[in-house]
Motif scaffolding. Structure first.
Motif, PDB file in Angstrom:
ATOM      1  N   LEU A 290       0.828  -1.207   0.000  1.00 55.57           N
ATOM      2  CA  LEU A 290       0.000   0.000   0.000  1.00 55.57           C
ATOM      3  C   LEU A 290       0.863   1.257   0.000  1.00 55.57           C
ATOM      4  O   LEU A 290       0.536   2.241  -0.663  1.00 55.57           O
ATOM      5  N   GLY A 291       1.968   1.212   0.740  1.00 59.61           N
ATOM      6  CA  GLY A 291       2.878   2.353   0.738  1.00 59.61           C
ATOM      7  C   GLY A 291       3.371   2.683  -0.660  1.00 59.61           C
ATOM      8  O   GLY A 291       3.424   3.856  -1.052  1.00 59.61           O
ATOM      9  N   LEU A 292       3.689   1.664  -1.432  1.00 60.95           N
ATOM     10  CA  LEU A 292       4.149   1.889  -2.802  1.00 60.95           C
ATOM     11  C   LEU A 292       3.033   2.430  -3.690  1.00 60.95           C
ATOM     12  O   LEU A 292       3.265   3.323  -4.514  1.00 60.95           O
ATOM     13  N   VAL A 293       1.825   1.910  -3.509  1.00 62.79           N
ATOM     14  CA  VAL A 293       0.679   2.438  -4.266  1.00 62.79           C
ATOM     15  C   VAL A 293       0.458   3.906  -3.909  1.00 62.79           C
ATOM     16  O   VAL A 293       0.284   4.759  -4.785  1.00 62.79           O
ATOM     17  N   PHE A 294       0.494   4.214  -2.613  1.00 61.94           N
ATOM     18  CA  PHE A 294       0.306   5.598  -2.173  1.00 61.94           C
ATOM     19  C   PHE A 294       1.422   6.499  -2.697  1.00 61.94           C
ATOM     20  O   PHE A 294       1.184   7.663  -3.028  1.00 61.94           O
ATOM     21  N   LEU A 295       2.644   5.974  -2.801  1.00 61.43           N
ATOM     22  CA  LEU A 295       3.763   6.742  -3.347  1.00 61.43           C
ATOM     23  C   LEU A 295       3.494   7.147  -4.787  1.00 61.43           C
ATOM     24  O   LEU A 295       3.645   8.321  -5.153  1.00 61.43           O
ATOM     25  N   VAL A 296       3.084   6.196  -5.603  1.00 67.93           N
ATOM     26  CA  VAL A 296       2.828   6.486  -7.014  1.00 67.93           C
ATOM     27  C   VAL A 296       1.679   7.490  -7.152  1.00 67.93           C
ATOM     28  O   VAL A 296       1.762   8.435  -7.946  1.00 67.93           O
ATOM     29  N   ILE A 297       0.624   7.315  -6.368  1.00 63.95           N
ATOM     30  CA  ILE A 297      -0.483   8.273  -6.419  1.00 63.95           C
ATOM     31  C   ILE A 297       0.005   9.661  -6.021  1.00 63.95           C
ATOM     32  O   ILE A 297      -0.329  10.664  -6.677  1.00 63.95           O
ATOM     33  N   GLY A 298       0.801   9.751  -4.962  1.00 58.82           N
ATOM     34  CA  GLY A 298       1.347  11.033  -4.529  1.00 58.82           C
ATOM     35  C   GLY A 298       2.233  11.672  -5.583  1.00 58.82           C
ATOM     36  O   GLY A 298       2.185  12.889  -5.806  1.00 58.82           O
ATOM     37  N   MET A 299       3.045  10.865  -6.237  1.00 59.29           N
ATOM     38  CA  MET A 299       3.906  11.394  -7.298  1.00 59.29           C
ATOM     39  C   MET A 299       3.074  11.904  -8.476  1.00 59.29           C
ATOM     40  O   MET A 299       3.352  12.975  -9.019  1.00 59.29           O
ATOM     41  N   LEU A 300       2.059  11.146  -8.864  1.00 59.16           N
ATOM     42  CA  LEU A 300       1.190  11.585  -9.959  1.00 59.16           C
ATOM     43  C   LEU A 300       0.457  12.877  -9.600  1.00 59.16           C
ATOM     44  O   LEU A 300       0.304  13.763 -10.440  1.00 59.16           O
ATOM     45  N   PHE A 301       0.037  12.990  -8.351  1.00 55.66           N
ATOM     46  CA  PHE A 301      -0.613  14.216  -7.893  1.00 55.66           C
ATOM     47  C   PHE A 301       0.363  15.390  -7.971  1.00 55.66           C
ATOM     48  O   PHE A 301       0.004  16.482  -8.422  1.00 55.66           O
ATOM     49  N   GLY A 302       1.606  15.161  -7.568  1.00 55.04           N
ATOM     50  CA  GLY A 302       2.629  16.207  -7.663  1.00 55.04           C
ATOM     51  C   GLY A 302       2.901  16.612  -9.103  1.00 55.04           C
ATOM     52  O   GLY A 302       3.054  17.804  -9.409  1.00 55.04           O
ATOM     53  N   VAL A 303       2.948  15.647  -9.998  1.00 50.41           N
ATOM     54  CA  VAL A 303       3.141  15.943 -11.423  1.00 50.41           C
ATOM     55  C   VAL A 303       1.968  16.763 -11.940  1.00 50.41           C
ATOM     56  O   VAL A 303       2.147  17.747 -12.669  1.00 50.41           O
ATOM     57  N   TRP A 304       0.748  16.369 -11.562  1.00 52.87           N
ATOM     58  CA  TRP A 304      -0.438  17.122 -11.972  1.00 52.87           C
ATOM     59  C   TRP A 304      -0.354  18.577 -11.503  1.00 52.87           C
ATOM     60  O   TRP A 304      -0.635  19.496 -12.275  1.00 52.87           O
ATOM     61  N   MET A 305       0.063  18.771 -10.239  1.00 53.58           N
ATOM     62  CA  MET A 305       0.191  20.144  -9.728  1.00 53.58           C
ATOM     63  C   MET A 305       1.226  20.913 -10.543  1.00 53.58           C
ATOM     64  O   MET A 305       1.017  22.087 -10.875  1.00 53.58           O
ATOM     65  N   GLY A 306       2.347  20.266 -10.865  1.00 53.59           N
ATOM     66  CA  GLY A 306       3.385  20.927 -11.642  1.00 53.59           C
ATOM     67  C   GLY A 306       2.949  21.283 -13.051  1.00 53.59           C
ATOM     68  O   GLY A 306       3.202  22.386 -13.532  1.00 53.59           O
ATOM     69  N   ILE A 307       2.305  20.348 -13.714  1.00 51.11           N
ATOM     70  CA  ILE A 307       1.827  20.600 -15.083  1.00 51.11           C
ATOM     71  C   ILE A 307       0.861  21.777 -15.102  1.00 51.11           C
ATOM     72  O   ILE A 307       0.911  22.623 -15.991  1.00 51.11           O
ATOM     73  N   ASN A 308      -0.018  21.834 -14.104  1.00 46.56           N
ATOM     74  CA  ASN A 308      -1.027  22.887 -14.047  1.00 46.56           C
ATOM     75  C   ASN A 308      -0.537  24.149 -13.341  1.00 46.56           C
ATOM     76  O   ASN A 308      -1.290  25.122 -13.273  1.00 46.56           O
ATOM     77  N   GLN A 309       0.678  24.098 -12.824  1.00 48.34           N
ATOM     78  CA  GLN A 309       1.218  25.228 -12.061  1.00 48.34           C
ATOM     79  C   GLN A 309       0.229  25.682 -10.984  1.00 48.34           C
ATOM     80  O   GLN A 309       0.042  26.864 -10.731  1.00 48.34           O
ATOM     81  N   ASP A 310      -0.405  24.711 -10.347  1.00 50.83           N
ATOM     82  CA  ASP A 310      -1.395  24.958  -9.302  1.00 50.83           C
ATOM     83  C   ASP A 310      -0.906  24.275  -8.032  1.00 50.83           C
ATOM     84  O   ASP A 310      -1.097  23.077  -7.844  1.00 50.83           O
TER      85      ASP A 310
END
Length: 127
Positions: free
Chosen positions: A12-32
């Motif tokens: 679960l920690g690894l799943v949560f890591l990937v979700i967190g990374m994708l969320f961070g990428v989304w924030m970066g792409i949107n500059q939000d």
């Protein structure tokens, strides 16, 4: 084959890591970056805390003998799945009640883990 709690926590920690990374990428792409706190909390309670629980259970396999072990795991997962996402809602709507509830669920999970840790054998072998 009996499922081991450390495998669940680490997976679960690894799943949560990937979700967190994708969320961070989304924030970066949107500059939000309004949701940076949710991103940080997701990674901390989702990846880091789950992994620490898993590594401690791996180091001390007798902790899994506690009747509270799986309840603590489920409580932690419920806390992760409620706490970090509702921080996004709290930032977006300025309503913090649900984040407080999610935080309290995580605190209960941590207290349960502390109880399990301090009341069970710390042998490094399961037998």
């Amino acid at each position: 084959m009996k499922v081991k709690v450390h495998v669940v926590f680490l997976g679960l920690g690894l799943v949560f890591l990937v979700i967190g990374m994708l969320f961070g990428v989304w924030m970066g792409i949107n500059q939000d970056f309004r949701f940076a706190a949710a991103h940080a909390h997701w990674n901390l309670v989702g990846f880091v805390t789950s992994s620490i629980y898993g590594l401690i259970h791996r180091a001390y396999p007798r902790l899994q003998e506690s009747r509270l072990t799986w309840l603590q795991c489920a409580t932690h997962v419920i806390g992760v799945l409620t706490f970090a996402p509702v921080i996004v809602l709290a930032v977006a709507t300025d309503q913090h009640q649900m984040a407080i509830i999610g935080a309290n669920v995580l605190i209960v999970a941590a207290l349960m883990f502390m109880f399990i840790y301090f009341t069970h054998d710390h042998s490094t072998t399961p037998d």
